[in-house]
Motif scaffolding. Structure first.
Motif, short mmCIF file in Angstrom:
data_model
loop_
_atom_site.label_atom_id
_atom_site.label_comp_id
_atom_site.label_asym_id
_atom_site.label_seq_id
_atom_site.Cartn_x
_atom_site.Cartn_y
_atom_site.Cartn_z
N GLU A 1 -14.52 7.66 16.01
CA GLU A 1 -14.25 6.27 16.04
C GLU A 1 -15.52 5.91 14.75
N LYS A 2 -15.94 6.93 14.73
CA LYS A 2 -17.59 6.58 13.48
C LYS A 2 -16.59 7.21 11.74
N ILE A 3 -15.52 7.54 11.92
CA ILE A 3 -14.67 7.65 10.22
C ILE A 3 -13.33 7.05 10.24
N VAL A 4 -13.81 6.43 8.73
CA VAL A 4 -12.67 5.31 7.70
C VAL A 4 -12.08 6.72 7.00
N PHE A 5 -10.67 6.72 7.49
CA PHE A 5 -10.14 7.11 6.87
C PHE A 5 -8.84 6.80 5.88
N ALA A 6 -9.18 7.17 4.01
CA ALA A 6 -8.53 5.71 3.69
C ALA A 6 -8.01 6.52 2.08
N ARG A 7 -7.30 5.73 1.64
CA ARG A 7 -6.27 6.29 0.17
C ARG A 7 -7.29 6.25 -0.77
N HIS A 8 -8.11 7.12 -1.57
CA HIS A 8 -8.95 6.83 -2.86
C HIS A 8 -8.56 8.31 -3.47
N ASN A 9 -8.14 7.55 -5.29
CA ASN A 9 -8.31 8.29 -6.06
C ASN A 9 -9.06 8.21 -7.35
N LEU A 10 -9.78 10.07 -7.24
CA LEU A 10 -10.50 9.64 -7.76
C LEU A 10 -11.05 9.53 -9.27
N VAL A 11 -10.12 9.60 -10.16
CA VAL A 11 -9.58 9.43 -11.42
C VAL A 11 -9.54 7.46 -11.66
N THR A 12 -8.78 7.03 -11.09
CA THR A 12 -8.65 6.18 -11.14
C THR A 12 -8.67 5.37 -10.13
N LYS B 1 -25.48 5.41 14.81
CA LYS B 1 -25.97 4.56 12.90
C LYS B 1 -25.45 4.92 11.71
N ALA B 2 -24.11 5.69 11.80
CA ALA B 2 -23.52 6.30 10.91
C ALA B 2 -21.92 5.27 11.12
N ARG B 3 -21.78 5.26 9.59
CA ARG B 3 -20.31 5.18 9.10
C ARG B 3 -20.28 6.72 7.60
N ILE B 4 -18.66 7.55 8.48
CA ILE B 4 -18.26 8.26 7.19
C ILE B 4 -17.01 7.55 6.85
N TYR B 5 -17.23 7.43 5.52
CA TYR B 5 -15.61 7.25 4.72
C TYR B 5 -14.81 8.19 4.32
N ALA B 6 -14.22 8.62 4.68
CA ALA B 6 -13.24 9.66 4.61
C ALA B 6 -11.98 10.02 3.88
N THR B 7 -11.40 9.52 2.36
CA THR B 7 -10.73 9.65 1.39
C THR B 7 -9.88 10.66 0.33
N ASP B 8 -8.50 10.66 0.04
CA ASP B 8 -8.25 11.44 -0.57
C ASP B 8 -7.31 10.32 -1.21
N ILE B 9 -6.36 11.80 -2.42
CA ILE B 9 -5.83 10.88 -2.70
C ILE B 9 -4.54 11.31 -2.50
N ASN B 10 -3.81 11.95 -1.26
CA ASN B 10 -2.81 12.44 -0.37
C ASN B 10 -3.18 12.27 1.02
N GLU B 11 -1.49 11.01 0.84
CA GLU B 11 -1.32 10.39 2.29
C GLU B 11 -1.01 11.00 3.58
N ASP B 12 -0.70 11.71 2.90
CA ASP B 12 0.18 13.04 4.21
C ASP B 12 -1.46 13.66 4.65
N ALA B 13 -2.04 14.72 3.88
CA ALA B 13 -3.79 14.78 4.07
C ALA B 13 -4.10 14.10 5.34
N LEU B 14 -4.81 12.59 4.97
CA LEU B 14 -5.15 12.13 5.95
C LEU B 14 -4.18 12.14 6.51
N GLN B 15 -2.98 11.68 6.80
CA GLN B 15 -2.39 11.01 8.47
C GLN B 15 -3.26 12.77 9.24
N ARG B 16 -2.35 13.44 8.81
CA ARG B 16 -3.01 14.90 9.91
C ARG B 16 -4.69 15.05 9.77
#
Length: 279
Positions: free
Chosen positions: A196-207, A135-150
């Motif tokens: 399956e329950k994780i959505v990886f996406a780029r997000h900048n905490l600053v902007t 019943k969970a959905r995890i949104y995992a974000t980072d500024i670095n697209e290379d790290a997100l791809q890994r």
């Protein structure tokens, strides 16, 4: 001599400021309110690797060459993570937070600054064992697209698994940890069910702004690189993003104390920096 040293230091501060402003204008990454000592060390490290003597020379290279910028970016957003890093925090989450999440019909979690994903996958394992993953959905974000791809790939060098297994057990793991991955040619691939329950996406905490309402926000060991102004700005973002009664989980060197929003949370577990929004 001391006066000359002071002038050189002031000049370098100006050069750093101009470099960071140029990066923001050219690429949209905003490091202008990061802690100066930390950002300066990383810039000097990149200068040495690039064989450049002056920060102004690095600025010219970075603004004209996207590859040069990506090399600098890898220094500015250094990923430091591992599966079940700080197992005491995961144990506290299992004991103190998971029972509260069971009361909810669904659970949305934001893991901000997820780096290459190890802590996100650790959370997925924990939620699975606590009967919450379905019943969970995890949104995992980072500024670095290379790290997100890994992170999306979900692959880990096998030589780290001994330490990761130790972390898992210390975090209250309930199964044979090897049941969560398959190994092949020295690479560990985490089971697809965890992803399956994780959505990886780029997000900048600053902007960037808030993009959903969450029951838990993880942001661990990210704001230690921010100055006070930026730290308070990001706390505002997390406060806006949390549902009433939602949990904010910070790193061991971070705290809500002395921030403008401290009184709007209760301390749920002080040692592990777990806070709950109360107003």
């Amino acid at each position: 001599m001391k006066e000359q040293d002071h002038r050189d230091e002031e000049l370098e501060k100006i050069e750093v400021s101009l470099l960071l402003e140029g990066i923001y204008q050219r690429y949209g990454y905003d490091f202008r309110n990061y802690s100066h000592p930390s950002i300066y060390r990383r810039i000097r490290h990149r200068l040495k690797l690039e064989g450049l003597a002056e920060i102004s020379a690095l600025q010219g290279s970075v603004l004209r060459d996207a590859d040069a910028f990506r090399r600098l970016l890898s220094d500015l957003v250094i990923p430091v993570t591992e599966l079940f890093r700080d197992p005491e925090m995961f144990l506290a989450f299992r004991r103190d937070v998971a029972p509260e999440l069971r009361r909810l019909p669904y659970v949305r979690i934001w893991h901000a600054g997820c780096s290459t994903g190890e802590e996100v996958y650790s959370l997925a394992v924990l939620l699975h064992e606590e009967g919450l993953l379905d019943k969970a959905r995890i949104y995992a974000t980072d500024i670095n697209e290379d790290a997100l791809q890994r992170a999306r790939d979900g692959m880990i060098p096998i030589d780290r698994m001994k330490q990761y297994t130790k972390n898992y057990l210390a975090a209250g793991g309930k199964r044979d940890f090897s049941s969560y991955y398959a190994s092949n040619h020295g690479i560990v691939m985490l089971k697809p069910a965890l992803r399956e329950k994780i959505v990886f996406a780029r997000h900048n905490l600053v902007t960037d702004s808030s993009f959903n309402e969450f029951h838990v926000v993880f942001c661990r060991n990210v704001m230690i690189y921010f100055n006070t102004q930026l730290t308070n700005q990001v706390h505002e973002l997390f406060y806006e993003s949390l549902a009433q009664g939602g949990f904010l989980i910070l790193g061991g060197r971070e705290s809500l104390s002395f921030t403008p929003l401290a009184e709007r949370y209760e301390t749920w577990n002080d040692a592990q920096r777990i806070y709950r929004k109360t107003m």
